[in-house]
Design an enzyme around this catalytic site. Structure first.
Site, PDB file in Angstrom:
ATOM      1  N   LYS A  53       0.831  -1.199   0.000  1.00 24.46           N
ATOM      2  CA  LYS A  53       0.000   0.000   0.000  1.00 24.46           C
ATOM      3  C   LYS A  53       0.871   1.257   0.000  1.00 24.46           C
ATOM      4  CE  LYS A  53      -3.691  -2.569   2.207  1.00 24.46           C
ATOM      5  NZ  LYS A  53      -4.409  -2.946   3.421  1.00 24.46           N
ATOM      6  N   GLN A  97      -4.501  -1.210   9.645  1.00 28.22           N
ATOM      7  CA  GLN A  97      -4.403  -2.571   9.111  1.00 28.22           C
ATOM      8  C   GLN A  97      -4.989  -3.581  10.096  1.00 28.22           C
ATOM      9  OE1 GLN A  97      -3.456  -3.346   6.082  1.00 28.22           O
ATOM     10  NE2 GLN A  97      -3.297  -5.561   6.245  1.00 28.22           N
ATOM     11  N   ASP A 120     -11.253   2.844   4.254  1.00 30.14           N
ATOM     12  CA  ASP A 120     -11.517   1.407   4.223  1.00 30.14           C
ATOM     13  C   ASP A 120     -13.017   1.114   4.200  1.00 30.14           C
ATOM     14  OD1 ASP A 120      -9.528  -0.537   4.057  1.00 30.14           O
ATOM     15  OD2 ASP A 120      -8.860  -0.219   6.119  1.00 30.14           O
TER      16      ASP A 120
HETATM   17  N1  LIG Z   1      -7.705  -2.321   7.234  1.00 26.91           N
HETATM   18  C1  LIG Z   1      -7.481  -3.293   6.331  1.00 26.91           C
HETATM   19  N2  LIG Z   1      -7.807  -3.069   5.024  1.00 26.91           N
HETATM   20  C2  LIG Z   1      -7.586  -4.029   4.083  1.00 26.91           C
HETATM   21  O1  LIG Z   1      -7.890  -3.827   2.894  1.00 26.91           O
HETATM   22  C3  LIG Z   1      -6.977  -5.275   4.493  1.00 26.91           C
HETATM   23  C4  LIG Z   1      -6.679  -5.440   5.845  1.00 26.91           C
HETATM   24  N3  LIG Z   1      -6.939  -4.456   6.735  1.00 26.91           N
HETATM   25  N4  LIG Z   1      -6.126  -6.603   6.275  1.00 26.91           N
HETATM   26  C5  LIG Z   1      -5.773  -7.673   5.367  1.00 26.91           C
HETATM   27  C6  LIG Z   1      -6.596  -7.658   4.097  1.00 26.91           C
HETATM   28  C7  LIG Z   1      -5.951  -8.379   2.942  1.00 26.91           C
HETATM   29  N5  LIG Z   1      -5.756  -7.385   1.897  1.00 26.91           N
HETATM   30  C8  LIG Z   1      -5.102  -7.608   0.682  1.00 26.91           C
HETATM   31  C9  LIG Z   1      -4.646  -6.591  -0.117  1.00 26.91           C
HETATM   32  C10 LIG Z   1      -3.933  -6.834  -1.282  1.00 26.91           C
HETATM   33  C11 LIG Z   1      -3.635  -8.110  -1.678  1.00 26.91           C
HETATM   34  C12 LIG Z   1      -2.830  -8.331  -2.922  1.00 26.91           C
HETATM   35  O2  LIG Z   1      -2.465  -7.406  -3.619  1.00 26.91           O
HETATM   36  N6  LIG Z   1      -2.477  -9.584  -3.267  1.00 26.91           N
HETATM   37  C13 LIG Z   1      -1.678  -9.928  -4.432  1.00 26.91           C
HETATM   38  C14 LIG Z   1      -0.555 -10.898  -4.093  1.00 26.91           C
HETATM   39  C15 LIG Z   1       0.428 -10.355  -3.124  1.00 26.91           C
HETATM   40  C16 LIG Z   1       1.496 -11.371  -2.796  1.00 26.91           C
HETATM   41  O3  LIG Z   1       2.099 -11.941  -3.717  1.00 26.91           O
HETATM   42  O4  LIG Z   1       1.728 -11.572  -1.581  1.00 26.91           O
HETATM   43  C17 LIG Z   1      -2.513 -10.623  -5.486  1.00 26.91           C
HETATM   44  O5  LIG Z   1      -3.539 -11.208  -5.119  1.00 26.91           O
HETATM   45  O6  LIG Z   1      -2.100 -10.613  -6.628  1.00 26.91           O
HETATM   46  C18 LIG Z   1      -4.098  -9.155  -0.908  1.00 26.91           C
HETATM   47  C19 LIG Z   1      -4.819  -8.902   0.256  1.00 26.91           C
HETATM   48  C20 LIG Z   1      -6.195  -6.189   2.356  1.00 26.91           C
HETATM   49  N7  LIG Z   1      -6.693  -6.288   3.602  1.00 26.91           N
END
Ligand SMILES: Nc1nc(=O)c2c([nH]1)NC[C@@H]1CN(c3ccc(C(=O)N[C@@H](CCC(=O)O)C(=O)O)cc3)C=[N+]21
Length: 294
Positions: A53, A97, A120
């Protein structure tokens, strides 16, 4: 064979649109959007998400305010930090987060974030407005918004279609169902107490998989031509990888992509779009604030 929806490509397109708008704001008002990214403790997965982020902010010219707090911080002290960010006029969005450590009440902390900065969309009042007909929250939660955006940009009709959401979490399943309902789909939610979920999923024109169970949705459960959005990001052991693990979705992609009309991969589907929607919410919050105070 399904059309594979490339979340990275869509995300990149939207990110360059956001970067253009950020430049315009800077030219016009001499101000850039600011996003506070708050992390408590040192969970590996949280650190990696938060890192993505912050990096994305830097790429788009959004200023990120990094707040790294120790695992042992008290709830009162965390809330004090949130209040300081609420008062900081250079901060237009605040992200705390999740998950937070066990001794902290998440709902209490989230309810202290200023409504105008709740990028969020997790503030109880914003969730309440999402649930009300004819009302709209100031910000839509990022992952559900990412799912809808991927459907819309792929040309999938939502209105009048049968949508099934798998999972009912506060941050994905439940708000995703509310968004689909607002978009005039007929929505069913299946969850851990649903008997024979496959029989319900087989009827679905749109499936949003947010159960957190690796490959639980089989190819034979997918109606031919359905749109399948996979929110799962499950780490499974993989000794052939340097990291020792790989990410898999809630859907068996190999099988399901033979039957579906559209499908999102993991990684590279919903994930990159979730981060992009956060940046978009931050831009919108900043525009509302800057244009109001001028
Ligand atoms: N306040 C809060 N807001 C959130 O939005 C929030 C949170 N807490 N806690 C955890 C979850 C999870 N989450 C993700 C964001 C991006 C990927 C993402 O970009 N994933 C990549 C892969 C990344 C990798 O390779 O590790 C993909 O799917 O291509 C995944 C999961 C947001 N979250």
């Amino acid at each position: 064979m399904a059309t594979v929806i490339d979340g990275k490509v869509v995300a990149q397109t939207i990110r360059s649109e956001i970067a253009d708008e950020v430049r315009l704001l800077a030219q016009k008002y001499g101000k850039v959007p600011g996003l506070a990214v708050v992390i408590v403790g040192s969970r590996k997965d949280s650190q990696s998400y938060v890192g993505m982020k912050r990096k994305a902010c830097a790429e788009l010219g959004i200023k990120s305010f990094d707040v790294d707090l120790p695992e042992q911080i008290s709830q009162a002290e965390l809330i004090k930090q949130v209040h300081e960010l609420n008062d900081n006029t250079d901060v237009h969005g605040i992200l705390v987060q999740l998950p937070l450590p066990k001794h902290i009440n998440e709902e209490k902390v989230l309810s202290e974030i200023s409504l105008e900065k709740d990028v969020d969309g997790f503030h109880p009042l914003n969730i309440g407005k999402l649930a009300m007909k004819g009302r709209d929250p100031l910000f839509l939660p990022c992952t559900p918004k990412a799912c809808l955006e991927l459907l819309q940009r792929s040309g999938v009709t939502i209105k009048g279609k049968k949508a099934v959401v798998v999972g009912r979490s506060n941050i994905v399943g439940l708000p995703a169902s509310l968004l689909l309902l607002k978009a005039d789909a007929t929505v069913t939610i299946v969850h851990s107490h649903t008997s024979q979920p496959e029989n319900i999923i087989r009827e679905a024109d749109i499936v949003i998989a947010a159960a957190g169970q690796p490959k639980m949705i089989k190819g034979s459960w997918i109606k031919p031509g359905a749109a399948v959005i996979d929110v799962g990001t499950n780490a499974v052991d993989d000794p052939t990888r340097k990291s020792g693990y790989r990410l898999v979705g809630d859907v068996d992609f190999e099988e399901a992509s033979k039957t579906a009309g559209w499908i999102t991969p993991v990684p590279g589907g919903v994930g990159p779009m979730t981060v992009t929607m956060l940046l978009k919410n931050t831009l919108e919050g900043a525009k509302r604030y800057i244009e109001q105070s001028n």
